[in-house]
Design an enzyme around this catalytic site. Structure first.
Site, short mmCIF file in Angstrom:
data_model
loop_
_atom_site.label_atom_id
_atom_site.label_comp_id
_atom_site.label_asym_id
_atom_site.label_seq_id
_atom_site.Cartn_x
_atom_site.Cartn_y
_atom_site.Cartn_z
N ASN A 151 0.84 -1.20 0.00
CA ASN A 151 0.00 0.00 0.00
C ASN A 151 0.87 1.25 0.00
OD1 ASN A 151 0.48 -0.90 2.78
ND2 ASN A 151 -0.94 0.67 3.46
N GLU A 210 0.30 5.26 0.58
CA GLU A 210 -0.63 6.29 0.99
C GLU A 210 -0.22 7.67 0.49
OE1 GLU A 210 -2.17 4.16 5.09
OE2 GLU A 210 -0.98 5.98 5.27
N CYS A 237 -4.01 0.71 -2.60
CA CYS A 237 -3.85 -0.50 -1.79
C CYS A 237 -2.83 -1.44 -2.42
CB CYS A 237 -5.18 -1.23 -1.68
SG CYS A 237 -6.48 -0.29 -0.86
N GLU A 275 -3.06 -4.66 -3.01
CA GLU A 275 -3.65 -5.57 -3.98
C GLU A 275 -3.72 -4.94 -5.37
OE1 GLU A 275 -4.68 -4.77 -0.94
OE2 GLU A 275 -6.07 -6.25 -0.14
N CYS A 309 -10.10 -4.96 0.77
CA CYS A 309 -11.18 -3.98 0.94
C CYS A 309 -12.14 -4.08 -0.25
CB CYS A 309 -10.60 -2.57 1.05
SG CYS A 309 -9.96 -1.90 -0.51
N CYS A 320 -10.64 -3.11 -3.71
CA CYS A 320 -9.73 -4.15 -4.19
C CYS A 320 -10.51 -5.39 -4.66
CB CYS A 320 -8.72 -4.53 -3.12
SG CYS A 320 -7.48 -3.23 -2.89
#
Length: 160
Positions: free
Chosen positions: A62, A64, A73, A75, A112, A115
């Site tokens: 990830n 940010e 993210c 993924e 999430c 994702c």
């Protein structure tokens, strides 16, 4: 009115060592990727490793940003890189591991919602399920044989 029941099946492994050897290696690569995460805001590090049908392994973490919607993210970082570098390859398996810098994460952390939708796009595109293994930093690992277990009513291109 008609009732629609949806059942899903997951497999739970007590430890990484209980996984098949190839998946253990994939999960360890996800763990290494997690340590490369840039998460100064959430303090929550996620690593992903994808095994492609050409034998390549692609990782992501990830990333940010102070403007939260601009981050990405682990993924999706890995999936989009795989799609850009190996557009004809299929994703066979995905390993995910996540953990907080504030405390030890022992429960398995699934992808999430955003994702899940991105994984769904690739599963539909390749017309083949993607095995998804996910865990916290330590402890149990959960396996889903397809994204459809995590997102059973997928939104896909056939409706467009």
């Amino acid at each position: 009115m008609k009732e629609l029941k949806i059942e899903t099946t997951f497999f739970v492994y007590d430890t990484i060592e209980a996984l098949p050897e190839q998946i253990q290696k994939l999960m360890h690569k996800a763990g290494k990727a997690r340590l490369k995460a840039y998460a100064p805001y959430s303090q929550f590090l996620v690593g992903a490793a994808l095994l492609l049908d050409n034998g390549k392994v692609v990782t992501g973490s990830n990333q940010e940003n102070a403007s939260y919607p601009s981050g990405l993210c682990a993924e999706r970082t890995a999936i989009y890189y795989a799609g850009a570098q190996y557009p004809d390859a299929k994703i066979v398996s995905m390993a995910l591991t996540a953990g907080s810098l504030k405390n030890t994460t022992k429960q398995p952390i699934p992808p999430c919602g955003a994702c899940r939708q991105a994984i769904s796009e690739y599963e539909v595109k390749q017309q083949q399920p993607i095995e998804i293994y996910f865990m916290g930093e330590t402890g149990k690992v959960i396996k889903s044989e397809s994204l459809k277990n995590l997102l059973p009513l997928v939104f896909e291109k056939t409706v467009l």
